[in-house]
Design a protein around this motif. Structure first.
Motif, mmCIF file in Angstrom:
data_model
loop_
_atom_site.group_PDB
_atom_site.id
_atom_site.type_symbol
_atom_site.label_atom_id
_atom_site.label_comp_id
_atom_site.label_asym_id
_atom_site.label_seq_id
_atom_site.Cartn_x
_atom_site.Cartn_y
_atom_site.Cartn_z
ATOM 1 N N ALA A 83 43.422 31.691 32.427
ATOM 2 C CA ALA A 83 43.524 33.128 32.696
ATOM 3 C C ALA A 83 44.594 33.764 31.816
ATOM 4 C CB ALA A 83 43.840 33.357 34.176
ATOM 5 N N GLU A 84 45.724 33.080 31.628
ATOM 6 C CA GLU A 84 46.766 33.613 30.749
ATOM 7 C C GLU A 84 46.276 33.691 29.303
ATOM 8 O OE1 GLU A 84 50.793 32.106 33.108
ATOM 9 O OE2 GLU A 84 49.989 30.955 31.427
ATOM 10 N N ALA A 85 45.492 32.701 28.867
ATOM 11 C CA ALA A 85 44.953 32.736 27.502
ATOM 12 C C ALA A 85 44.005 33.921 27.318
ATOM 13 C CB ALA A 85 44.235 31.424 27.192
ATOM 14 N N ARG A 86 43.174 34.192 28.336
ATOM 15 C CA ARG A 86 42.277 35.348 28.237
ATOM 16 C C ARG A 86 43.063 36.653 28.189
ATOM 17 N NH1 ARG A 86 39.016 32.184 31.868
ATOM 18 N NH2 ARG A 86 40.025 33.190 33.648
ATOM 19 N N VAL A 87 44.114 36.754 28.972
ATOM 20 C CA VAL A 87 44.938 37.975 28.967
ATOM 21 C C VAL A 87 45.605 38.164 27.607
ATOM 22 C CG1 VAL A 87 47.013 39.038 29.937
ATOM 23 C CG2 VAL A 87 45.316 38.035 31.450
ATOM 24 N N ALA B 248 42.375 38.589 37.752
ATOM 25 C CA ALA B 248 42.002 37.177 37.886
ATOM 26 C C ALA B 248 43.221 36.273 37.746
ATOM 27 C CB ALA B 248 40.948 36.810 36.833
ATOM 28 N N LEU B 249 44.156 36.659 36.880
ATOM 29 C CA LEU B 249 45.384 35.870 36.727
ATOM 30 C C LEU B 249 46.233 35.935 37.988
ATOM 31 C CD1 LEU B 249 47.303 34.209 34.995
ATOM 32 C CD2 LEU B 249 48.201 36.346 34.044
ATOM 33 N N LYS B 250 46.299 37.101 38.609
ATOM 34 C CA LYS B 250 47.045 37.220 39.874
ATOM 35 C C LYS B 250 46.415 36.345 40.952
ATOM 36 C CE LYS B 250 48.775 41.923 39.115
ATOM 37 N NZ LYS B 250 48.724 43.331 39.609
ATOM 38 N N ARG B 251 45.073 36.361 41.014
ATOM 39 C CA ARG B 251 44.408 35.521 42.008
ATOM 40 C C ARG B 251 44.635 34.040 41.720
ATOM 41 N NH1 ARG B 251 40.264 39.415 41.239
ATOM 42 N NH2 ARG B 251 39.147 37.963 39.860
ATOM 43 N N ALA B 252 44.642 33.678 40.427
ATOM 44 C CA ALA B 252 44.858 32.268 40.089
ATOM 45 C C ALA B 252 46.282 31.827 40.404
ATOM 46 C CB ALA B 252 44.553 32.035 38.609
ATOM 47 N N LYS B 253 47.242 32.727 40.236
ATOM 48 C CA LYS B 253 48.634 32.388 40.517
ATOM 49 C C LYS B 253 48.964 32.447 41.997
ATOM 50 C CE LYS B 253 50.846 33.664 36.151
ATOM 51 N NZ LYS B 253 51.856 34.546 35.517
ATOM 52 N N TYR B 254 48.139 33.156 42.770
ATOM 53 C CA TYR B 254 48.442 33.324 44.192
ATOM 54 C C TYR B 254 48.269 32.001 44.928
ATOM 55 C CZ TYR B 254 47.930 34.728 49.060
ATOM 56 O OH TYR B 254 48.069 34.834 50.421
ATOM 57 N N HIS B 255 49.277 31.652 45.702
ATOM 58 C CA HIS B 255 49.232 30.442 46.515
ATOM 59 C C HIS B 255 49.731 30.825 47.905
ATOM 60 C CE1 HIS B 255 49.810 26.396 48.008
ATOM 61 N NE2 HIS B 255 49.219 25.917 46.917
ATOM 62 N N LYS C 134 40.272 47.436 27.508
ATOM 63 C CA LYS C 134 41.257 47.799 28.527
ATOM 64 C C LYS C 134 40.736 47.436 29.909
ATOM 65 C CE LYS C 134 45.278 49.768 29.184
ATOM 66 N NZ LYS C 134 46.530 49.232 28.566
ATOM 67 N N HIS C 135 39.462 47.712 30.171
ATOM 68 C CA HIS C 135 38.863 47.325 31.454
ATOM 69 C C HIS C 135 38.837 45.799 31.598
ATOM 70 C CE1 HIS C 135 37.802 51.312 32.783
ATOM 71 N NE2 HIS C 135 37.085 51.558 31.701
ATOM 72 N N LYS C 136 38.508 45.114 30.511
ATOM 73 C CA LYS C 136 38.512 43.647 30.558
ATOM 74 C C LYS C 136 39.913 43.115 30.824
ATOM 75 C CE LYS C 136 36.294 41.447 27.349
ATOM 76 N NZ LYS C 136 35.755 41.047 26.021
ATOM 77 N N LEU C 137 40.912 43.753 30.230
ATOM 78 C CA LEU C 137 42.288 43.324 30.457
ATOM 79 C C LEU C 137 42.676 43.491 31.919
ATOM 80 C CD1 LEU C 137 45.017 42.349 29.410
ATOM 81 C CD2 LEU C 137 45.572 44.720 28.846
ATOM 82 N N ASN C 138 42.270 44.603 32.523
ATOM 83 C CA ASN C 138 42.559 44.802 33.952
ATOM 84 C C ASN C 138 41.897 43.723 34.805
ATOM 85 O OD1 ASN C 138 44.047 47.118 33.348
ATOM 86 N ND2 ASN C 138 42.276 48.465 33.569
ATOM 87 N N ASP C 139 40.645 43.393 34.461
ATOM 88 C CA ASP C 139 39.948 42.334 35.206
ATOM 89 C C ASP C 139 40.630 40.977 35.004
ATOM 90 O OD1 ASP C 139 38.150 44.253 36.021
ATOM 91 O OD2 ASP C 139 36.670 43.773 34.467
ATOM 92 N N TYR C 140 41.020 40.694 33.768
ATOM 93 C CA TYR C 140 41.681 39.416 33.494
ATOM 94 C C TYR C 140 43.035 39.325 34.188
ATOM 95 C CZ TYR C 140 38.183 38.557 29.866
ATOM 96 O OH TYR C 140 37.006 38.335 29.197
ATOM 97 N N GLU C 141 43.763 40.437 34.236
ATOM 98 C CA GLU C 141 45.058 40.421 34.923
ATOM 99 C C GLU C 141 44.882 40.225 36.422
ATOM 100 O OE1 GLU C 141 46.882 44.052 33.728
ATOM 101 O OE2 GLU C 141 47.779 43.195 31.907
#
Length: 244
Positions: A109-113, A215-222, A206-213
């Motif tokens: 997810a970080e690589a996509r961002v 997704a990154l928040k969801r991936a980091k959420y524990h 820009k829309h893709k970046l918002n989606d990727y960010e």
């Protein structure tokens, strides 16, 4: 007749049925183990943990038809170990695999961002370059229009000073005004179309970046880590459930 009057065989059968029907998990069995000494003794029955082992880790507990000699030796060693210890070992390995998969998901997810941000920076640079190109073309077009007006004004009587300035302006122009004006108008049109294309791509990125960010928040959420971090301020000690 109370529950304490039931024989151990009946309690063991109840626990076996719960483990077999997926109604009883390892955490429930650990909670029962600390409820009383009797339940603690019954919860250590190998059949319970064997059922949980085959249910929660079926691919690891069932051997394949083409197993080698080393695999059979490992199975013999596993049979000598208590199923609860074997379950704990597999459970810890499973947690490690889940943590590794979670880290890989975060890295991806970080690589996509980062790739999306890099693409946005390239689009911004392209739009800036096209804007400067269009600005230069517009400035040159404005100068040619002044030359055209000056060439027309030479045919009309004017004071000598004004006439000399306009004649000098016309003489400085070394290209055909009409053809160059046509080229510049075409260049301005192409620049506007290119900038519009870049803006469209920029908005999509820009829309893709918002989606990727997101997704990154969801991936980091524990949830366990977040609840532990937020609750440690109010609670003097955070308690965690472990296999014993």
């Amino acid at each position: 007749m109370s529950a304490s009057d039931l024989p151990d065989e009946l309690w063991a059968r109840v626990l076996e049925l719960g483990a077999a029907s997926s109604a009883l998990g390892f955490s429930d069995l650990c909670c029962l183990a600390i409820a009383s000494r009797r339940l603690g003794r019954l919860s250590l029955h190998p059949a319970l943990w064997s059922a949980l082992l085959s249910r929660d880790f079926p691919s690891q507990s069932q051997p394949s038809s083409s197993s080698s000699t080393s695999t059979s030796q490992q199975q013999q060693q596993q049979q000598q170990v208590h199923p609860k210890s074997l379950y704990k070992t597999k459970f810890e390995r499973h947690k490690v695999r889940i943590a590794e998969a979670r880290r890989r998901a975060v890295f991806e997810a970080e690589a996509r961002v980062l790739a999306c941000r890099r693409r946005l920076a390239e689009l911004e640079e392209s739009m800036r370059a096209e804007g400067e190109r269009m600005k230069a073309a517009a400035q040159e077009l404005d100068n040619l229009e002044r030359v055209r007006r000056a060439s027309v004004a030479l045919n009309v009587w004017q004071p000598q000073v004004v006439h000399g300035r306009q004649k000098q302006l016309v003489q400085q122009c070394t290209v055909s005004v009409d053809s160059r004006v046509s080229d510049l108008n075409m260049e301005l049109k192409v620049c506007k179309q290119q900038i519009a294309t870049y803006k469209n791509s920029y908005n999509k990125e820009k829309h893709k970046l918002n989606d990727y960010e997101e997704a990154l928040k969801r991936a980091k959420y524990h949830p366990l880590q977040d609840s532990h971090t937020s609750g440690i301020i109010n609670e003097p000690r955070a308690k965690r459930k472990k296999l014993k």
